[in-house]
Design a protein around this motif. Structure first.
Motif, PDB file in Angstrom:
ATOM      1  N   LEU A   1      42.065  42.283  40.127  1.00 38.64           N
ATOM      2  CA  LEU A   1      41.326  42.913  41.223  1.00 38.64           C
ATOM      3  C   LEU A   1      40.237  41.934  41.666  1.00 38.64           C
ATOM      4  N   ILE A   2      40.413  41.374  42.863  1.00 32.79           N
ATOM      5  CA  ILE A   2      39.493  40.350  43.366  1.00 32.79           C
ATOM      6  C   ILE A   2      38.768  40.894  44.585  1.00 32.79           C
ATOM      7  N   LEU A   3      37.449  40.892  44.489  1.00 31.62           N
ATOM      8  CA  LEU A   3      36.620  41.406  45.578  1.00 31.62           C
ATOM      9  C   LEU A   3      36.290  40.266  46.527  1.00 31.62           C
ATOM     10  N   GLY A   4      36.468  40.493  47.800  1.00 35.44           N
ATOM     11  CA  GLY A   4      36.163  39.468  48.786  1.00 35.44           C
ATOM     12  C   GLY A   4      35.349  40.016  49.934  1.00 35.44           C
TER      13      GLY A   4
ATOM     14  N   ASN B   1      49.037  35.710  45.592  1.00 32.14           N
ATOM     15  CA  ASN B   1      48.911  37.067  46.133  1.00 32.14           C
ATOM     16  C   ASN B   1      49.764  38.081  45.381  1.00 32.14           C
ATOM     17  N   LEU B   2      50.825  37.588  44.720  1.00 28.18           N
ATOM     18  CA  LEU B   2      51.672  38.490  43.955  1.00 28.18           C
ATOM     19  C   LEU B   2      50.943  39.073  42.751  1.00 28.18           C
ATOM     20  N   ALA B   3      49.898  38.355  42.290  1.00 29.95           N
ATOM     21  CA  ALA B   3      49.196  38.778  41.077  1.00 29.95           C
ATOM     22  C   ALA B   3      47.864  39.446  41.358  1.00 29.95           C
ATOM     23  N   ARG B   4      47.511  39.586  42.643  1.00 33.06           N
ATOM     24  CA  ARG B   4      46.180  40.110  42.944  1.00 33.06           C
ATOM     25  C   ARG B   4      46.268  41.371  43.795  1.00 33.06           C
ATOM     26  N   ILE B   5      45.234  42.187  43.681  1.00 34.37           N
ATOM     27  CA  ILE B   5      45.009  43.324  44.563  1.00 34.37           C
ATOM     28  C   ILE B   5      43.534  43.282  44.964  1.00 34.37           C
TER      29      ILE B   5
ATOM     30  N   LYS C   1      45.754  42.015  51.289  1.00 43.20           N
ATOM     31  CA  LYS C   1      44.916  41.113  52.071  1.00 43.20           C
ATOM     32  C   LYS C   1      44.176  41.839  53.189  1.00 43.20           C
ATOM     33  N   LYS C   2      44.850  42.765  53.858  1.00 49.42           N
ATOM     34  CA  LYS C   2      44.234  43.501  54.957  1.00 49.42           C
ATOM     35  C   LYS C   2      43.024  44.281  54.475  1.00 49.42           C
ATOM     36  N   THR C   3      43.151  44.880  53.299  1.00 47.87           N
ATOM     37  CA  THR C   3      42.031  45.631  52.721  1.00 47.87           C
ATOM     38  C   THR C   3      40.922  44.692  52.273  1.00 47.87           C
ATOM     39  N   ALA C   4      41.317  43.611  51.617  1.00 49.38           N
ATOM     40  CA  ALA C   4      40.330  42.673  51.064  1.00 49.38           C
ATOM     41  C   ALA C   4      39.417  42.096  52.133  1.00 49.38           C
ATOM     42  N   LEU C   5      39.928  41.952  53.373  1.00 51.91           N
ATOM     43  CA  LEU C   5      39.160  41.297  54.428  1.00 51.91           C
ATOM     44  C   LEU C   5      38.457  42.267  55.368  1.00 51.91           C
ATOM     45  N   LEU C   6      38.476  43.559  55.049  1.00 52.82           N
ATOM     46  CA  LEU C   6      37.753  44.523  55.863  1.00 52.82           C
ATOM     47  C   LEU C   6      36.259  44.202  55.890  1.00 52.82           C
ATOM     48  N   SER C   7      35.634  44.407  57.035  1.00 52.34           N
ATOM     49  CA  SER C   7      34.201  44.110  57.140  1.00 52.34           C
ATOM     50  C   SER C   7      33.321  45.290  56.755  1.00 52.34           C
TER      51      SER C   7
ATOM     52  N   GLU D   1      43.804  51.897  46.170  1.00 52.45           N
ATOM     53  CA  GLU D   1      44.929  51.000  45.898  1.00 52.45           C
ATOM     54  C   GLU D   1      45.008  50.597  44.428  1.00 52.45           C
ATOM     55  N   ALA D   2      43.849  50.548  43.763  1.00 52.06           N
ATOM     56  CA  ALA D   2      43.796  49.924  42.443  1.00 52.06           C
ATOM     57  C   ALA D   2      43.898  50.878  41.262  1.00 52.06           C
ATOM     58  N   TRP D   3      43.477  52.139  41.417  1.00 53.14           N
ATOM     59  CA  TRP D   3      43.246  52.935  40.210  1.00 53.14           C
ATOM     60  C   TRP D   3      44.513  53.297  39.456  1.00 53.14           C
TER      61      TRP D   3
END
Length: 505
Positions: free
Chosen positions: A148-151, A181-185, A188-194, A206-208
């Motif tokens: 789980l990578i926060l961006g 990207n196969l190993a991360r959540i 991408k669309k969610t990760a880049l939300l402002s 998505e993660a729980w």
């Protein structure tokens, strides 16, 4: 054999076997090779030609020909690069610019991020973080689950094609290898939300229910996401949601105030915490020993290091030393030269070395007063301008003040607390507080982002100080008069708690 075991042998074994050995010897040679490589790449740029890179053959030539730079000195070059000019500070056209907290004259800084910088600094640091983690945890299975990578977020840069400006983390996610990207959540669309309020909820949703084995991000923002995960799942502890979670890779701000809260949320004795020092300007350090808070300085990336003793900052001719000239126990301001076109650039961070073979250091702060407890990077100039605006609008006068963070509670809520002694009070303290908060958001983009919708950083709090409080405090410390000053901004609560105790008495 697990996926992690295979990945460790194929991708990480070689680097694991070479990181520490080369970092205890030949460091001077590594750094000199790095400097020469950077000079060779930069000699045909506008900056390189104007500073005679073609006749630089060693460190002495470099120090003689190239001045110390802050953002103010490079700002004009960078803005031209943002408008599409090529070969200014670095060969070719730079497409990505990491946005970070501003300077005295600007709301934001825009740090160039080149292709070489992505590969040979930022991604190299991420790779080595995992390699060093495997060295300390040979039974790890982090690749058997999701990371789980926060961006952050990004936006178009002056509407130039394929050019972006935004958080460094967003630039890294945008350009990451598709295999990663196969190993991360999250997606991408969610990760880049402002909108972080929306993003936090979507990440949690998505993660729980996934098999999350590692988490990465800034402690304050990640804590807010984890609290939301527990709310959605109805669980008390995170290992009930993610039983295979084993490590938090964190950086950006000090983890020390947050650790107790993480240990309340994650009670598993198999949980590990690993600090990194990855800034918009470069990836500088990794915690290589879980029992030692000091960070290993990464000496074979596209970064050449120099250091100025903090007690010489502001001098006309300060002592400047390359890495081999540093000594343990001295507080240094750090200069960097990188493949992102930063030449002898003072990043504003201060460090102290705890070991020289290999080079290990701790981050001691900034070259000026600041608050950066939650990634807001509030500097003294921001505070002074905010107070001046609030005073003008309310006909108030501030005699003395100090400000410090109130760290997150168990619901991931936090704020800035200001203790102000007025020589003329505003008619409405609430109005004064509102105006100050609004002005700080206007002049500091990082503070504005952290205040968005009160999701994590709540509205600031002002406490009125009794008359003479700050003078009494300085007198009690034997520092009344002369050059002694009240610390305006502090990243911890030592000073403000002392003052608050005196304010009650």
């Amino acid at each position: 054999m697990s996926i992690t075991s295979i990945a460790r042998k194929i991708f990480f074994a070689s680097r694991q076997n070479n990181i520490l050995p080369q970092y205890t010897k030949d460091v001077e040679e590594l750094q000199q090779r790095t400097l020469q490589r950077l000079i060779d790449r930069g000699k045909n740029t506008e900056y390189g030609r104007s500073h005679l890179f073609n006749i630089i053959h060693n460190y002495e030539d470099f120090a003689k020909n190239v001045p110390i730079n802050t953002y103010e000195e490079l700002k004009g070059f960078i803005d031209r690069m943002r408008h599409g000019e090529a070969n200014v500070l670095w060969p070719g056209t730079v497409k990505w610019f990491a946005k970070s907290s501003g300077t005295t004259n600007d709301k934001s800084k825009f740090i160039p991020v080149t292709q070489e910088g992505l590969k040979n600094i930022h991604y190299a640091g991420g790779f080595d973080t995992v390699a060093l983690y495997f060295l300390n945890n040979p039974k790890s299975r982090i690749f058997d689950g999701k990371s789980l990578i926060l961006g952050g977020s990004h936006s178009p840069n002056y509407n130039l094609p394929n050019s972006l400006v935004g958080d460094l983390s967003a630039i890294l996610i945008e350009n990451i290898n598709p295999l990663a990207n196969l190993a991360r959540i999250p997606k991408k669309k969610t990760a880049l939300l402002s909108d972080f309020e929306v993003k936090r909820d979507r990440i949690a949703q998505e993660a729980w229910k996934r098999n999350v084995t590692s988490i990465s991000g800034v402690p304050s923002w990640m804590l807010s996401v984890l609290v939301r995960v527990l709310e959605i799942s109805g669980k008390k502890h995170l290992e009930e949601v993610w039983p295979n979670l084993e490590v938090f890779f964190h950086g950006g701000i000090s983890f020390l105030p947050y650790r107790p809260q993480y240990e309340e949320l994650i009670t598993s004795d198999r949980m590990h915490y690993m600090e990194t020092y990855n800034a918009s300007e470069g990836f500088f350090g990794i915690q290589s020993d879980p029992n030692d808070p000091a960070l290993l300085l990464m000496v074979d990336y596209d970064i050449f290091y120099e250091f100025i003793p903090m007690d010489e900052i502001g001098k006309e001719h300060p002592t400047i030393v390359p890495l081999e000239g540093v000594r343990k126990g001295i507080n240094y301001a750090m200069l960097i030269t990188t493949s992102c076109g930063l030449w002898r650039y003072m990043i504003g961070d201060t460090v102290t070395f705890t070991n020289l073979k290999p080079y290990k250091f701790i981050i001691t702060g900034r070259t000026k007063y600041f608050i950066n407890a939650f990634g807001e990077e509030l500097i003294m100039d921001n505070a002074e301008r905010g107070l001046a605006y609030a005073c003008e609008k309310t006909d108030a006068e501030v005699l003395e003040y100090t400000a410090a963070p109130v760290f997150m509670d168990n619901k991931a809520k936090c704020r800035h607390q200001w203790l102000i002694e007025f020589s003329r009070e505003p008619q409405s303290l609430d109005e004064f507080t509102q105006l100050l908060d609004q002005k700080l958001q206007e002049i500091n983009s990082d503070y504005e982002a952290k205040r968005f919708h009160d999701v994590t950083l709540q509205h600031l709090e002002i406490i009125k100080a009794r008359k003479g409080l700050f003078s009494d405090w300085l007198k009690a410390k034997g520092k009344l008069g002369g050059q002694h000053k009240v610390p305006r901004l502090s990243n911890d609560r030592k000073h403000i708690d002392e003052l608050l105790a005196m304010n009650k008495s």
